[in-house]
Motif scaffolding. Structure first.
Motif, PDB file in Angstrom:
ATOM      1  N   GLY A   1      -2.312  19.802 -15.572  1.00  0.00           N
ATOM      2  CA  GLY A   1      -2.404  19.364 -14.183  1.00  0.00           C
ATOM      3  C   GLY A   1      -3.504  18.346 -13.920  1.00  0.00           C
ATOM      4  N   GLY A   2      -3.603  17.940 -12.664  1.00  0.00           N
ATOM      5  CA  GLY A   2      -4.587  16.965 -12.226  1.00  0.00           C
ATOM      6  C   GLY A   2      -4.384  16.657 -10.760  1.00  0.00           C
ATOM      7  N   VAL A   3      -5.207  15.769 -10.232  1.00  0.00           N
ATOM      8  CA  VAL A   3      -5.141  15.412  -8.811  1.00  0.00           C
ATOM      9  C   VAL A   3      -5.343  13.906  -8.664  1.00  0.00           C
TER      10      VAL A   3
ATOM     11  N   MET B   1      -5.261   9.234 -16.909  1.00  0.00           N
ATOM     12  CA  MET B   1      -4.925   9.021 -15.508  1.00  0.00           C
ATOM     13  C   MET B   1      -5.520   7.715 -14.979  1.00  0.00           C
ATOM     14  N   LEU B   2      -6.763   7.420 -15.365  1.00  0.00           N
ATOM     15  CA  LEU B   2      -7.404   6.192 -14.894  1.00  0.00           C
ATOM     16  C   LEU B   2      -6.678   4.968 -15.438  1.00  0.00           C
ATOM     17  N   THR B   3      -6.261   5.023 -16.700  1.00  0.00           N
ATOM     18  CA  THR B   3      -5.502   3.907 -17.290  1.00  0.00           C
ATOM     19  C   THR B   3      -4.177   3.720 -16.570  1.00  0.00           C
ATOM     20  N   ARG B   4      -3.494   4.821 -16.292  1.00  0.00           N
ATOM     21  CA  ARG B   4      -2.191   4.737 -15.635  1.00  0.00           C
ATOM     22  C   ARG B   4      -2.317   4.184 -14.221  1.00  0.00           C
TER      23      ARG B   4
ATOM     24  N   THR C   1       3.006   9.763  -9.085  1.00  0.00           N
ATOM     25  CA  THR C   1       3.667  10.014 -10.369  1.00  0.00           C
ATOM     26  C   THR C   1       2.665  10.092 -11.520  1.00  0.00           C
ATOM     27  N   VAL C   2       1.407   9.744 -11.260  1.00  0.00           N
ATOM     28  CA  VAL C   2       0.416   9.756 -12.340  1.00  0.00           C
ATOM     29  C   VAL C   2       0.286  11.156 -12.933  1.00  0.00           C
ATOM     30  N   VAL C   3       0.147  12.154 -12.068  1.00  0.00           N
ATOM     31  CA  VAL C   3       0.020  13.527 -12.554  1.00  0.00           C
ATOM     32  C   VAL C   3       1.368  14.067 -13.017  1.00  0.00           C
ATOM     33  N   SER C   4       2.415  13.853 -12.233  1.00  0.00           N
ATOM     34  CA  SER C   4       3.707  14.476 -12.523  1.00  0.00           C
ATOM     35  C   SER C   4       4.389  13.902 -13.757  1.00  0.00           C
ATOM     36  N   ARG C   5       4.044  12.662 -14.139  1.00  0.00           N
ATOM     37  CA  ARG C   5       4.735  12.028 -15.262  1.00  0.00           C
ATOM     38  C   ARG C   5       3.821  11.547 -16.382  1.00  0.00           C
ATOM     39  N   SER C   6       2.506  11.698 -16.242  1.00  0.00           N
ATOM     40  CA  SER C   6       1.602  11.233 -17.296  1.00  0.00           C
ATOM     41  C   SER C   6       0.668  12.320 -17.821  1.00  0.00           C
TER      42      SER C   6
ATOM     43  N   ALA D   1       0.836  -1.208   0.000  1.00  0.00           N
ATOM     44  CA  ALA D   1       0.000   0.000   0.000  1.00  0.00           C
ATOM     45  C   ALA D   1       0.865   1.250   0.000  1.00  0.00           C
ATOM     46  N   ALA D   2       1.937   1.234   0.816  1.00  0.00           N
ATOM     47  CA  ALA D   2       2.836   2.390   0.866  1.00  0.00           C
ATOM     48  C   ALA D   2       3.494   2.614  -0.497  1.00  0.00           C
ATOM     49  N   GLU D   3       3.946   1.538  -1.111  1.00  0.00           N
ATOM     50  CA  GLU D   3       4.560   1.639  -2.440  1.00  0.00           C
ATOM     51  C   GLU D   3       3.560   2.165  -3.465  1.00  0.00           C
ATOM     52  N   LEU D   4       2.350   1.635  -3.408  1.00  0.00           N
ATOM     53  CA  LEU D   4       1.317   2.040  -4.361  1.00  0.00           C
ATOM     54  C   LEU D   4       0.975   3.522  -4.205  1.00  0.00           C
ATOM     55  N   ILE D   5       0.787   3.967  -2.958  1.00  0.00           N
ATOM     56  CA  ILE D   5       0.422   5.368  -2.729  1.00  0.00           C
ATOM     57  C   ILE D   5       1.493   6.299  -3.280  1.00  0.00           C
ATOM     58  N   MET D   6       2.748   5.976  -3.048  1.00  0.00           N
ATOM     59  CA  MET D   6       3.820   6.835  -3.549  1.00  0.00           C
ATOM     60  C   MET D   6       3.888   6.808  -5.074  1.00  0.00           C
ATOM     61  N   GLN D   7       3.697   5.638  -5.673  1.00  0.00           N
ATOM     62  CA  GLN D   7       3.744   5.573  -7.131  1.00  0.00           C
ATOM     63  C   GLN D   7       2.562   6.298  -7.768  1.00  0.00           C
ATOM     64  N   LEU D   8       1.407   6.295  -7.094  1.00  0.00           N
ATOM     65  CA  LEU D   8       0.255   7.014  -7.642  1.00  0.00           C
ATOM     66  C   LEU D   8       0.521   8.508  -7.774  1.00  0.00           C
TER      67      LEU D   8
END
Length: 383
Positions: free
Chosen positions: A229-231, A267-270, A218-223, A209-216
């Motif tokens: 922008g986005g949230v 964003m949903l796909t990512r 990157t959805v806005v910052s890298r996709s 869960a911790a890994e997933l939350i941090m990777q999420l």
């Protein structure tokens, strides 16, 4: 003929503020609205309800020389919030409050019905009292049920939303996207728990869960294009009961928001791709549910928005400001994807935010808000 007064609008607002109800169970609200509307009924009016969406109300006025059909929408539901205003007309329903200003929206819509019952509009005019904006996707439900077909289909649709940060009675909108599209995010992480002293024998859902939350993040910052922008925000984490036990499951909930439908889909796909990768790398299962329903971006039609802005800016007696895009969500966005239209902010001058249990709108917003919208609609009917 009786003109619409501040006292009329204030009484509607206070009566409705007393009886807030949640999505799809707005039966007392529906009864109040129907009592008022049927008292004003005349030969130019048709009042419509539907069994499949029983708290919805549509009122149609036959135009005297119609060239189009103009629609005006008001949401009618409330939020699961315990009111803390101590107003003499505070909510009588425990744990439910009009903390998003739908009591104001309904009051202005009732004013529209009352006014046009006494002044036949030139164009056909429809007022839609919509259930389930805060949840359950009431706009989409209504559209999918065919409520806007044939003579009930507006050529253009308008609506308002309260804004505590604006002075009372100030209107505000823009050309393009006013509010973001949103999706509800629900994630369940299924691992294999065990004793915290033997982590090599478990499949730890907390670490995943911790890994997933941090990777999420990157959805806005890298996709997503940084200009747009986005949230992606996680608001709920549930799991575990003891400090020395690794649990089997972790539950997460959050929100995803974007100013365009295309970026929201990206964003949903990512998010799904990242969840699948974290599940594979941790040898666990991750279930992802993403539901956007009718909460698509509120995209104002450029031609109609320009006309409305020009009208309001040219009127010395209307307080108007150009708006900035907001990450607020609104299911009017779904209707605006089907029917061109415009949503506006209406300033209600309060230092508490929308959805606050202490939200206390400035009722001085009611009459100037109603008057500006009514005058615009009548002007538009003469174009």
């Amino acid at each position: 003929m009786t003109e619409i007064t501040f006292e009329n609008l204030q009484q509607y607002r206070r009566d409705l503020h007393l009886i807030p109800e949640l999505a799809l169970v707005e039966f007392q609200t529906h009864a109040y609205l129907m009592d008022k509307i049927t008292n004003w009924q005349n030969d130019t009016m048709t009042i419509r309800t539907v069994a499949e969406l029983p708290t919805a109300i549509l009122v149609r006025f036959e135009g005297s020389d119609p060239k189009r059909t103009i629609g005006y929408r008001s949401d009618i539901d409330a939020l699961p919030i315990a009111e803390q205003t101590d107003l003499p007309f505070q909510s009588i329903h425990a744990g439910v409050m009009h903390a998003c200003g739908h009591d104001v929206h309904m009051s202005l819509a009732l004013g529209m019905v009352q006014y046009f019952s006494q002044h036949q509009p030139k164009d056909n005019f429809i007022v839609f009292f919509q259930p389930a904006e805060e949840a359950k996707s009431g706009g989409k439900l209504a559209y999918d049920l065919g409520l806007f077909e044939d003579e009930w289909r507006p050529d253009e649709f308008y609506g308002i939303h309260d804004q505590p940060d604006l002075p009372a009675g100030t209107l505000s909108t823009l050309v393009g996207t006013l509010f973001a599209g949103t999706a509800e995010l629900v994630i369940d992480i299924h691992g294999q728990g065990g004793h915290a002293a033997y982590p090599h024998l478990v499949k730890d859902p907390i670490v995943a869960a911790a890994e997933l939350i941090m990777q999420l993040q990157t959805v806005v910052s890298r996709s997503v294009d940084p200009i747009k922008g986005g949230v992606v925000s996680i608001g709920v984490i549930n799991g575990g009961k003891a400090n020395n036990v690794i649990p089997d499951n972790i539950h997460l909930e959050g929100t995803v928001r974007s100013m365009t439908r295309t970026d929201l889909d990206i964003m949903l796909t990512r998010i799904r791709q990242i969840a699948a990768g974290v599940a594979l790398s941790n040898d666990i299962t991750i279930d992802v549910v993403l539901e956007s329903g009718s909460y698509l971006p509120v995209e104002n039609n450029p031609e109609l928005a320009n006309q409305l802005i020009d009208f309001m800016q040219l009127r010395d007696d209307i307080a108007f400001e150009l708006a900035q895009p907001a990450m607020t969500g609104e299911d009017f966005g779904y209707l605006l994807q089907q029917i061109p239209g415009v949503m506006l902010w209406l300033g209600v001058n309060d230092n508490h935010a929308l959805h606050s249990p202490k939200l206390n709108i400035d009722e001085a917003a009611l009459l100037p808000g109603f008057t500006a919208l009514r005058d615009f609609i009548e002007w538009r009917m003469n174009q």
